[in-house]
Design an enzyme around this catalytic site. Structure first.
Site, PDB file in Angstrom:
ATOM      1  N   ARG A 182      61.271  20.768  27.243  1.00 54.50           N
ATOM      2  CA  ARG A 182      60.162  20.195  27.670  1.00 54.50           C
ATOM      3  C   ARG A 182      59.331  19.338  26.603  1.00 54.50           C
ATOM      4  NH1 ARG A 182      55.300  24.529  29.061  1.00 54.50           N
ATOM      5  NH2 ARG A 182      55.653  25.218  26.938  1.00 54.50           N
TER       6      ARG A 182
ATOM      7  N   ASP B 239      43.438  27.319  37.010  1.00 53.45           N
ATOM      8  CA  ASP B 239      43.818  27.412  35.615  1.00 53.45           C
ATOM      9  C   ASP B 239      43.926  26.203  34.897  1.00 53.45           C
ATOM     10  OD1 ASP B 239      44.970  28.068  33.335  1.00 53.45           O
ATOM     11  OD2 ASP B 239      45.933  29.806  33.971  1.00 53.45           O
TER      12      ASP B 239
ATOM     13  N   PHE C 233      51.971  29.857  36.230  1.00 60.73           N
ATOM     14  CA  PHE C 233      52.635  30.541  35.385  1.00 60.73           C
ATOM     15  C   PHE C 233      52.809  32.190  35.465  1.00 60.73           C
ATOM     16  CE2 PHE C 233      52.180  32.426  30.766  1.00 60.73           C
ATOM     17  CZ  PHE C 233      53.311  31.781  30.151  1.00 60.73           C
TER      18      PHE C 233
ATOM     19  N   TYR D 265      44.738  27.420  22.523  1.00 59.77           N
ATOM     20  CA  TYR D 265      45.584  27.125  21.544  1.00 59.77           C
ATOM     21  C   TYR D 265      46.808  25.982  21.963  1.00 59.77           C
ATOM     22  CZ  TYR D 265      47.953  30.650  24.636  1.00 59.77           C
ATOM     23  OH  TYR D 265      48.212  31.046  25.741  1.00 59.77           O
ATOM     24  N   LYS D 266      46.701  25.253  23.099  1.00 61.01           N
ATOM     25  CA  LYS D 266      47.682  24.557  23.379  1.00 61.01           C
ATOM     26  C   LYS D 266      46.932  23.140  23.237  1.00 61.01           C
ATOM     27  CE  LYS D 266      49.583  27.345  26.938  1.00 61.01           C
ATOM     28  NZ  LYS D 266      49.672  27.984  28.158  1.00 61.01           N
TER      29      LYS D 266
END
Ligand code: PLP
Length: 397
Positions: free
Chosen positions: A356, A184, A113, A209-210
């Site tokens: 996605r 990560d 990312f 938060y995912k």
């Protein structure tokens, strides 16, 4: 066996929405609103500053860290919560480099990312000791690990394609070359079984938060392996990571173990939301989640490929080499996703051309997957995406 009917009832999704974007922002668990309200009115409202002791705000980052630890194979006392993931990446990388002082190379891949890459660039520039960030293709990571590497900094699941790195194998290779590993887990925690201790990861970081559904801007977490806990030097040496914050010493002394990875005052309201969101995981087996998410993704791929030949699979076809999301490529991916969202099928778009979809069996089942494919097939076959309105890019894609 995990009862996914029960977990579905724990979420509050709007009617008419099929939510396939829990990989970006998990939906609201029902219990969160009540819990945050109670925290504000009963704890902050009534206990005022006493809440740091009486409501346990001060020990919350550790206590909640342990709850997350159970989902990623981390023993008690090795995970702490706070700040954002970008900051936790900075802390992990800075400490890793100090643990391996004779080397000057950080290895990562171009599927990582961007924030992780930007943070590394900034840190290496600030250190100004001749560090290089080496960015290779994901498939070339293993071959690029050699005895020049100080630290590998990798995201286990590729945010764009869902491609999964073999954490245990790459960690073993890195260790045999004398490198420290940072993993990560942004797209792993709550999505797939993770075993940081078993894989011998040195540092791991992730957001909540995912797949952990703790709400926009929810605090991140950091894991430090037990053998480094008392040696890792914190770069962001804030008072909350001090051995004795309320001694108000003029000099920094790191707190014991993972405590030193705290920085400043924790976001107590957001922590209450996270704590309530984690209740969803009681009685949930990560292996069941994994099996169910692979089955949903396979159904999705099969149906989309049968009905929408224009969409090209961007994710690994083999479920065991993929996280919990599936991406397809299309030149008009952005407009297609806007058309889907307007029809209640919520996924997202990642430049340049990927649409996605995340599959989270906690609240998505086969019925939702089939209904989503019906909408996708209609949007593609009838070019319903082909309007000026859907082409107009929003701030967040
Ligand atoms: C989502 C994500 C981030 C976001 O970082 P924040 O500081 O929480 O905005 C960083 N790294 C990875 C790998 C991600 O997937």
């Amino acid at each position: 066996m995990t009862d996914f009917k029960r977990t579905q009832s724990l979420f509050n999704l709007p009617d008419g929405v099929i939510y396939l974007d829990g990989n970006s922002l998990g939906p609201l668990p029902v219990a969160v609103s009540e819990r945050v309200h109670r925290m504000i009115s009963e704890e902050w409202g009534k206990q005022l500053i006493g809440g740091w002791n009486s409501a346990g705000w001060m020990v919350q980052p550790r206590r909640i860290g342990d709850r997350i630890g159970r989902l990623i194979g981390a023993p008690g006392g090795t995970v702490v919560v706070g700040d954002t993931l970008s900051i936790k990446v900075y802390q992990a990388l800075a400490s890793a480099l100090e643990l391996n002082p004779s080397r000057r190379m950080v290895l990562t891949d171009n599927g990582n990312f961007p924030s992780d890459l930007y943070i590394a660039e900034g840190l290496l520039r600030t250190l100004d000791r001749g560090y290089t960030l080496r960015v290779v293709a994901p498939d070339d990571v293993e071959a690029a690990i050699d005895d020049t590497i100080a630290a590998t900094m990798l995201t286990e699941v590729d945010y764009r394609t869902g491609r999964l790195h073999d954490m245990a194998a790459l960690t073993q290779k890195a260790h045999s070359a004398g490198a420290i590993t940072i993993w990560d887990l942004a797209h792993s925690a709550g999505a797939i079984p993770v075993d940081v201790l078993g894989a011998k990861a040195d540092f791991a970081v992730g957001c909540t938060y995912k797949y952990l559904n703790a709400g926009p801007g929810a605090p991140a977490f950091i894991y430090v392996a037990p053998q480094h806990a008392e040696n890792a030097r914190p770069a962001l040496s804030g008072w909350m990571g001090h051995q004795s914050p309320f001694a108000f010493d003029l000099d920094y002394r790191p707190g014991s173990g993972i405590e030193r990875m705290r920085v400043g005052t924790p976001p107590v309201i957001a922590m209450a939301a996270l704590d309530a969101a984690l209740d969803v995981w009681d009685g949930v087996s990560m292996n069941d989640v994994r099996q169910a998410s692979i089955a949903l993704a396979e159904l999705f791929i099969r149906e989309v490929e049968a009905r929408c030949q224009e969409l090209k699979l961007a994710s690994p076809r083999d479920g065991s080499k993929r996280g919990s999301q599936v991406s397809f490529r299309h030149d008009n991916g952005y407009a297609i996703m806007q058309a889907l969202i307007a029809r209640g099928v919520i996924g997202d778009f990642r430049a340049p051309d990927a649409i996605r979809f995340g599959f989270t069996p906690l609240y998505i089942g086969e019925t939702e997957v089939r209904a989503a494919v019906d909408v996708i097939a209609d949007v593609i076959a009838n070019r319903r995406w082909d309007t000026a309105e859907y082409r107009k890019r929003a701030l967040v894609t």
